[in-house]
Design a protein around this motif. Structure first.
Motif, PDB file in Angstrom:
ATOM      1  N   ARG A  94     -37.177  21.705 -16.248  1.00 39.61           N
ATOM      2  CA  ARG A  94     -36.238  22.755 -16.623  1.00 39.61           C
ATOM      3  C   ARG A  94     -35.466  22.271 -17.848  1.00 39.61           C
ATOM      4  N   PRO A  95     -34.881  23.194 -18.603  1.00 31.96           N
ATOM      5  CA  PRO A  95     -34.119  22.785 -19.780  1.00 31.96           C
ATOM      6  C   PRO A  95     -33.069  21.722 -19.436  1.00 31.96           C
ATOM      7  N   GLY A  96     -33.063  20.660 -20.240  1.00 31.45           N
ATOM      8  CA  GLY A  96     -32.124  19.569 -20.063  1.00 31.45           C
ATOM      9  C   GLY A  96     -32.668  18.394 -19.270  1.00 31.45           C
ATOM     10  N   ASP A  97     -33.834  18.541 -18.660  1.00 33.22           N
ATOM     11  CA  ASP A  97     -34.404  17.461 -17.851  1.00 33.22           C
ATOM     12  C   ASP A  97     -34.892  16.299 -18.704  1.00 33.22           C
ATOM     13  N   LEU A  98     -34.869  15.121 -18.100  1.00 35.39           N
ATOM     14  CA  LEU A  98     -35.530  13.934 -18.633  1.00 35.39           C
ATOM     15  C   LEU A  98     -36.911  13.909 -18.000  1.00 35.39           C
ATOM     16  N   PHE A  99     -37.948  13.847 -18.813  1.00 39.89           N
ATOM     17  CA  PHE A  99     -39.316  13.800 -18.303  1.00 39.89           C
ATOM     18  C   PHE A  99     -39.821  12.371 -18.415  1.00 39.89           C
ATOM     19  N   ILE A 100     -40.249  11.825 -17.277  1.00 45.16           N
ATOM     20  CA  ILE A 100     -40.730  10.448 -17.247  1.00 45.16           C
ATOM     21  C   ILE A 100     -42.245  10.445 -17.231  1.00 45.16           C
ATOM     22  N   CYS A 101     -42.817   9.814 -18.253  1.00 42.28           N
ATOM     23  CA  CYS A 101     -44.275   9.756 -18.423  1.00 42.28           C
ATOM     24  C   CYS A 101     -44.815   8.488 -17.766  1.00 42.28           C
ATOM     25  N   ILE A 102     -45.129   8.593 -16.488  1.00 43.09           N
ATOM     26  CA  ILE A 102     -45.724   7.442 -15.806  1.00 43.09           C
ATOM     27  C   ILE A 102     -47.211   7.405 -16.120  1.00 43.09           C
ATOM     28  N   PRO A 103     -47.796   6.212 -16.155  1.00 41.08           N
ATOM     29  CA  PRO A 103     -49.236   6.136 -16.408  1.00 41.08           C
ATOM     30  C   PRO A 103     -50.007   6.656 -15.194  1.00 41.08           C
ATOM     31  N   GLY A 104     -51.246   7.019 -15.422  1.00 34.11           N
ATOM     32  CA  GLY A 104     -52.068   7.543 -14.342  1.00 34.11           C
ATOM     33  C   GLY A 104     -52.599   6.464 -13.419  1.00 34.11           C
ATOM     34  N   ILE A 105     -53.039   6.917 -12.261  1.00 32.86           N
ATOM     35  CA  ILE A 105     -53.743   6.068 -11.303  1.00 32.86           C
ATOM     36  C   ILE A 105     -55.103   6.738 -11.111  1.00 32.86           C
ATOM     37  N   ARG A 159     -42.746   3.318 -14.322  1.00 35.25           N
ATOM     38  CA  ARG A 159     -42.497   3.476 -12.881  1.00 35.25           C
ATOM     39  C   ARG A 159     -41.219   2.728 -12.470  1.00 35.25           C
ATOM     40  N   TYR A 160     -41.087   1.511 -12.947  1.00 37.33           N
ATOM     41  CA  TYR A 160     -39.872   0.740 -12.660  1.00 37.33           C
ATOM     42  C   TYR A 160     -38.659   1.450 -13.272  1.00 37.33           C
ATOM     43  N   ALA A 161     -38.789   1.885 -14.516  1.00 45.29           N
ATOM     44  CA  ALA A 161     -37.693   2.582 -15.186  1.00 45.29           C
ATOM     45  C   ALA A 161     -37.293   3.836 -14.406  1.00 45.29           C
ATOM     46  N   MET A 162     -38.275   4.555 -13.875  1.00 41.50           N
ATOM     47  CA  MET A 162     -37.988   5.766 -13.116  1.00 41.50           C
ATOM     48  C   MET A 162     -37.130   5.453 -11.889  1.00 41.50           C
ATOM     49  N   VAL A 168     -38.643  14.804 -29.304  1.00 39.13           N
ATOM     50  CA  VAL A 168     -37.356  14.753 -28.614  1.00 39.13           C
ATOM     51  C   VAL A 168     -36.964  13.282 -28.463  1.00 39.13           C
ATOM     52  N   PRO A 169     -35.704  12.999 -28.188  1.00 37.53           N
ATOM     53  CA  PRO A 169     -35.312  11.604 -27.986  1.00 37.53           C
ATOM     54  C   PRO A 169     -36.189  10.946 -26.914  1.00 37.53           C
ATOM     55  N   THR A 170     -36.597   9.715 -27.214  1.00 37.02           N
ATOM     56  CA  THR A 170     -37.536   9.016 -26.332  1.00 37.02           C
ATOM     57  C   THR A 170     -37.125   7.562 -26.162  1.00 37.02           C
ATOM     58  N   LEU A 171     -37.202   7.101 -24.913  1.00 35.85           N
ATOM     59  CA  LEU A 171     -37.043   5.683 -24.612  1.00 35.85           C
ATOM     60  C   LEU A 171     -38.406   5.158 -24.221  1.00 35.85           C
ATOM     61  N   GLN A 172     -38.929   4.237 -25.007  1.00 39.56           N
ATOM     62  CA  GLN A 172     -40.211   3.621 -24.674  1.00 39.56           C
ATOM     63  C   GLN A 172     -39.922   2.327 -23.926  1.00 39.56           C
ATOM     64  N   VAL A 173     -40.544   2.183 -22.763  1.00 38.29           N
ATOM     65  CA  VAL A 173     -40.300   1.036 -21.878  1.00 38.29           C
ATOM     66  C   VAL A 173     -41.634   0.380 -21.519  1.00 38.29           C
ATOM     67  N   ALA A 193     -35.275  17.536 -22.427  1.00 33.26           N
ATOM     68  CA  ALA A 193     -34.345  17.114 -23.481  1.00 33.26           C
ATOM     69  C   ALA A 193     -34.696  15.749 -24.024  1.00 33.26           C
ATOM     70  N   ALA A 194     -35.417  14.943 -23.213  1.00 34.01           N
ATOM     71  CA  ALA A 194     -35.760  13.584 -23.612  1.00 34.01           C
ATOM     72  C   ALA A 194     -36.921  13.104 -22.758  1.00 34.01           C
ATOM     73  N   LEU A 195     -37.523  11.996 -23.201  1.00 35.82           N
ATOM     74  CA  LEU A 195     -38.665  11.415 -22.500  1.00 35.82           C
ATOM     75  C   LEU A 195     -38.446   9.924 -22.273  1.00 35.82           C
ATOM     76  N   VAL A 196     -39.075   9.416 -21.224  1.00 35.12           N
ATOM     77  CA  VAL A 196     -39.255   7.986 -21.029  1.00 35.12           C
ATOM     78  C   VAL A 196     -40.761   7.795 -21.009  1.00 35.12           C
ATOM     79  N   THR A 197     -41.263   6.881 -21.851  1.00 35.99           N
ATOM     80  CA  THR A 197     -42.707   6.686 -21.986  1.00 35.99           C
ATOM     81  C   THR A 197     -43.044   5.197 -22.013  1.00 35.99           C
ATOM     82  N   GLU A 198     -44.329   4.929 -21.887  1.00 36.44           N
ATOM     83  CA  GLU A 198     -44.810   3.552 -22.084  1.00 36.44           C
ATOM     84  C   GLU A 198     -45.509   3.413 -23.426  1.00 36.44           C
ATOM     85  N   ARG A 199     -45.763   4.530 -24.074  1.00 36.95           N
ATOM     86  CA  ARG A 199     -46.388   4.503 -25.393  1.00 36.95           C
ATOM     87  C   ARG A 199     -45.876   5.704 -26.191  1.00 36.95           C
ATOM     88  N   GLU A 200     -46.117   5.668 -27.482  1.00 33.10           N
ATOM     89  CA  GLU A 200     -45.654   6.759 -28.336  1.00 33.10           C
ATOM     90  C   GLU A 200     -46.417   8.033 -28.015  1.00 33.10           C
TER      91      GLU A 200
END
Length: 175
Positions: free
Chosen positions: A34-45, A86-89, A77-82, A65-72
């Motif tokens: 939904r608008p304003g959410d942080l979307f966390i991009c976990i890798p697949g299994i 999964r740990y970050a989540m 949108v603003p992104t935190l690459q970690v 509104a922003a992402l957390v990713t492991e890769r570009e």
């Protein structure tokens, strides 16, 4: 909560965009964003869960509104690459919901057989003794006398932390 609040809690590989963006929810499923959410991009299994990086653009179109990713992912949108999304989540969700487990007495039941039976016996004993109870397991999430079905046995951090908060009954219907 502003995205910048998360930076000191995580190991950051790279940041992109404005960390002042306001986060109003957390999702790992682009269909629920939904608008304003942080979307966390976990890798697949393989064979179990798709790589959520593939859905970053869909999440942004839905209002992330922003992402957390492991890769570009270049989603604009603003992104935190970690190094470990999964740990970050887990860390992010506990912080976002103000560490609800700190205010609860929790009992975990493990093993191969009998977990559901033992969990229900413990809940019954505690409830009979006058304690307010909740139960999470493979038949759903029970908060007080309200039972809500779940689609998986082990809840992911966004749902788990919401369920542990005092706002859980409201949050469960949203997640």
């Amino acid at each position: 909560m502003k995205l910048k609040e998360l930076i000191p809690l995580l190991t950051i590989v790279k940041t992109e965009g404005n960390p002042e963006v306001e986060i109003t929810g957390i999702q790992m499923d682009s269909r629920k964003v939904r608008p304003g959410d942080l979307f966390i991009c976990i890798p697949g299994i393989p064979g179990l869960q798709e790589d959520r990086h593939l859905f970053a653009e869909e999440a942004v179109r839905a209002g992330a509104a922003a992402l957390v990713t492991e890769r570009e992912v270049g989603a604009g949108v603003p992104t935190l690459q970690v190094p470990d999304a999964r740990y970050a989540m887990a860390v992010i969700c506990a912080h976002y919901y103000s560490y609800p487990s700190h205010d609860l007495k929790l009992i975990g039941v493990t093993g191969t057989n009998g977990k559901t039976t033992v969990s229900h016996m413990i809940e019954s004993i505690l409830k009979h003794a006058g304690f307010r109870t909740g139960l999470m397991g493979n038949i759903g999430t029970k908060i007080g006398d309200t039972l809500l079905e779940t689609d998986i046995n082990t809840q992911e951090p966004p749902v788990l932390q919401a369920n542990l908060t005092s706002k859980s009954e409201v949050q469960l219907h949203r997640l």
